[in-house]
Write an enzyme that holds these catalytic residues in place. Structure first.
Site, PDB file in Angstrom:
ATOM      1  CD  GLU A 130      -2.956   0.992   2.361  1.00  0.00           C
ATOM      2  OE1 GLU A 130      -2.906   0.039   3.162  1.00  0.00           O
ATOM      3  OE2 GLU A 130      -3.904   1.798   2.340  1.00  0.00           O
ATOM      4  CG  ASN A 138      -9.496  -1.828   1.402  1.00  0.00           C
ATOM      5  OD1 ASN A 138      -9.185  -2.982   1.683  1.00  0.00           O
ATOM      6  ND2 ASN A 138      -9.328  -0.810   2.241  1.00  0.00           N
ATOM      7  CD  GLU A 139     -10.286  -2.596   5.992  1.00  0.00           C
ATOM      8  OE1 GLU A 139     -10.280  -1.493   6.560  1.00  0.00           O
ATOM      9  OE2 GLU A 139      -9.621  -3.572   6.392  1.00  0.00           O
ATOM     10  CE1 TYR A 199      -3.421  -6.122   8.983  1.00  0.00           C
ATOM     11  CE2 TYR A 199      -5.713  -5.463   8.763  1.00  0.00           C
ATOM     12  CZ  TYR A 199      -4.421  -5.515   8.253  1.00  0.00           C
ATOM     13  OH  TYR A 199      -4.139  -4.979   7.026  1.00  0.00           O
ATOM     14  CD  GLU A 221      -6.135  -4.740   4.279  1.00  0.00           C
ATOM     15  OE1 GLU A 221      -6.025  -4.360   5.459  1.00  0.00           O
ATOM     16  OE2 GLU A 221      -6.557  -4.017   3.358  1.00  0.00           O
ATOM     17  CD  GLN A 227       0.212  -2.419   3.873  1.00  0.00           C
ATOM     18  OE1 GLN A 227       0.990  -1.780   3.187  1.00  0.00           O
ATOM     19  NE2 GLN A 227      -0.995  -1.955   4.201  1.00  0.00           N
TER      20      GLN A 227
HETATM   21  O1  AHR Z   1      -3.103  -2.545   6.253  1.00  0.00           O
HETATM   22  C1  AHR Z   1      -3.419  -1.333   6.847  1.00  0.00           C
HETATM   23  C2  AHR Z   1      -4.882  -0.965   6.686  1.00  0.00           C
HETATM   24  O2  AHR Z   1      -5.669  -1.876   7.382  1.00  0.00           O
HETATM   25  C3  AHR Z   1      -5.444  -1.010   5.295  1.00  0.00           C
HETATM   26  O3  AHR Z   1      -5.197   0.153   4.583  1.00  0.00           O
HETATM   27  C4  AHR Z   1      -6.911  -1.153   5.544  1.00  0.00           C
HETATM   28  O4  AHR Z   1      -7.560  -1.811   4.488  1.00  0.00           O
HETATM   29  C5  AHR Z   1      -6.974  -1.925   6.846  1.00  0.00           C
HETATM   30  O5  AHR Z   1      -7.860  -1.359   7.733  1.00  0.00           O
END
Ligand code: AHR
Length: 506
Positions: free
Chosen positions: A37, A184-185, A253, A309, A358
């Site tokens: 990103e 995205n999201e 995450y 992600e 990432q």
């Molecule tokens: O990876 C960091 C961020 O986490 C990304 O930009 C977003 O899609 C997610 O919330």
């Protein structure tokens, strides 16, 4: 059947049974994907230094990073975001460098984005890497026309306004771009939409993302749920016909103490360690439950669950820009990666793509750079060890082990998976999460005679919080693993505490 009823634990601490003759499902290599990103030093300084840089580069992309990424065979790379994608207007990033728009990267540190790395640079880099581009379109603040034209610019081989623009920018032939995310999201930074509203937008935006390459039709990924938002998955699956999407995404995450208490990447208690591993294993429940919903609408599992992600997310390193999401990477992160990849393998029939967040210098990165220096993180080594599973056939396996626990947290001590490659070689990967004890593990390979064990590697470290530095880049490094024996077809290995082992069975 519970293995506990048939396999008493004796001298061994764990037993893994692998059915070598019952493999059916391919582990898609695309679960080994990465994510780049416009965030912190991921693109700028991490991948891209520009053609005039003193740092050795191939058309502006760092040579050292390219070589390291080629070694782990990255199959696809997601770009340009993340949250950045829904504010990205691709035409800002094409044509002569001096004419490119300068903008504020509002999500990530409020820095100036000069658009010097744009579509041509990204797609040329993917070609150099031999990886499939996974482009994320702007649905939050971009138009249908913009996305439609971007696809035309990248993939149309003929006479058209966007193909002509591409040619004017020095690229005659289209690139091969198969993976396209539509937003995205969208439930959050991508527009704060409801799933019903997003479903309609998805149907509309994807319609105008045309298939120009008959040999590589676009594989479109609908924006999916945040963690356990099962209603999002249910609504999108109900509202979008399965023939309109190749995949549906999921983001998860590992924040050890929750979003507001992520904690330090390097300073954590044993209890926080076990809590982290418990949260890594939660991926299994998430996939199982999202998969069950998808299966109601898609019983043949045509639509892939794309975990585009995933990874650990801690507090940023003290003294660094909070918007750059730079965090250290320790042996704990290597174990998160091993556990997660084993889970993805197990769900290979539904999870056919994933992207670690990432790739360089951000979150659970596989590579760090600092000026002209580069280092490989413990997580990199897991991707190196595990690459043998890419496109191999998953072998059903079951593991019996104890749990590790601290305070109110607990996690399975051993995580494992096995696959058979195109040459008939079986690869087994195991992680021992115990902080102190060596694990004696019996691996019983059934349905195939075991002659030898080969290419055994181990990743471990003295302390769970060990990490590599530019001064000492090999503190956590791969080593040869020798502590195994073979008797009557059963392999017994002694795994060091906090270690990951991969070996081949022939
Ligand atoms: O990876 C960091 C961020 O986490 C990304 O930009 C977003 O899609 C997610 O919330």
């Amino acid at each position: 059947m519970s293995l506990a009823s048939v396999l008493p634990i004796g001298a061994q601490d764990a037993t893994v049974i692998v059915d070598a003759d019952r493999g059916e499902t391919q582990i898609s290599k695309h679960i080994y994907g990465h994510f780049s990103e416009h965030l912190g030093h991921c693109i700028y300084g991490g991948l891209w230094v520009g053609k005039d840089s003193k740092i050795p580069n191939v058309d502006g992309v760092r040579k050292d990073v390219l070589e390291a990424l080629k070694k782990i065979k990255i199959p696809n790379l997601r770009w340009p975001g993340g949250c950045f994608a829904d504010e990205y207007h691709w035409k800002d990033g094409i044509g002569p460098q001096e004419n490119r728009a300068r903008m504020i990267n509002t999500h990530w540190g409020g820095v100036v984005e000069d658009n010097s790395f744009g579509t041509n640079e990204f797609l040329n880099m993917c070609e150099e890497l031999g990886t499939e581009p996974y482009v994320c379109g702007n649905v939050g603040s971009g138009s249908v026309e913009e996305l439609s034209q971007w696809v035309e610019y990248m993939t149309f081989d003929g006479e058209s306004p966007m193909a002509n623009l591409r040619k004017k920018n020095g690229r005659e032939k289209p690139w091969k771009v198969q993976f396209l995310a539509v937003g995205n999201e969208s439930w959050g930074c991508g527009g704060n939409m409801t799933p019903a509203y997003y479903s309609d937008l998805y149907r509309r935006y994807q319609t105008f993302a045309r298939n120009y390459n008959a040999n590589a039709p676009l594989l479109k990924v609908a924006g999916g749920a945040n963690v356990a938002d099962y209603n999002w998955t249910e609504t999108v699956m109900r509202n979008v016909p399965t023939n309109l999407m190749w995949g549906l995404s999921l983001h998860y995450y590992v924040h050890p103490g929750g979003w507001n208490h992520k904690g330090s990447a390097t300073k954590f208690s044993e209890e926080q360690y076990v809590q982290t591993m418990e949260k890594a294993y939660y991926m299994d429940e998430l996939i199982t439950r999202h998969d069950a919903i998808m299966t109601k609408y898609d019983p043949n599992k045509k639509v892939a669950l794309v975990v585009d992600e995933w990874g650990s997310w801690y507090d940023v390193e003290p003294g660094t820009n909070p918007g750059f999401l730079f965090q250290q990477n320790t042996m704990r992160d290597a174990l998160i990666a091993a556990v997660t990849l084993n889970i993805f393998h197990k769900h290979a029939d539904r999870v056919r793509m994933a992207n670690l967040a990432q790739i360089v210098n951000v979150l659970q990165a596989v590579i760090f750079t600092d000026g002209d220096k580069m280092l490989l993180t413990p997580t990199y080594h897991i991707f190196d060890m595990y690459k043998v599973h890419q496109d191999a056939t998953l072998l059903p396996s079951s593991t019996r082990c104890e749990k590790i626990s601290r305070g109110k947290f607990s996690a399975d001590r051993i995580s494992s998976s096995a696959s058979k490659d195109a040459n008939g070689v079986i690869h087994v990967s195991l992680a021992n999460l115990d902080l102190e004890k060596v694990a004696t593990v019996n691996i019983d390979i059934r349905g195939q005679k075991v002659k030898t064990i080969a290419d055994a590697q181990v990743l471990t470290s003295k302390n769970i919080a060990d990490y590599n530095t530019f001064e000492n880049p090999d503190i956590v490094d791969l080593g040869e693993f020798k502590d195994f024996k073979l008797k009557d077809g059963v392999i017994t290995i002694k795994m060091p505490a906090k270690s990951v082992v991969t070996f081949a069975v022939k």
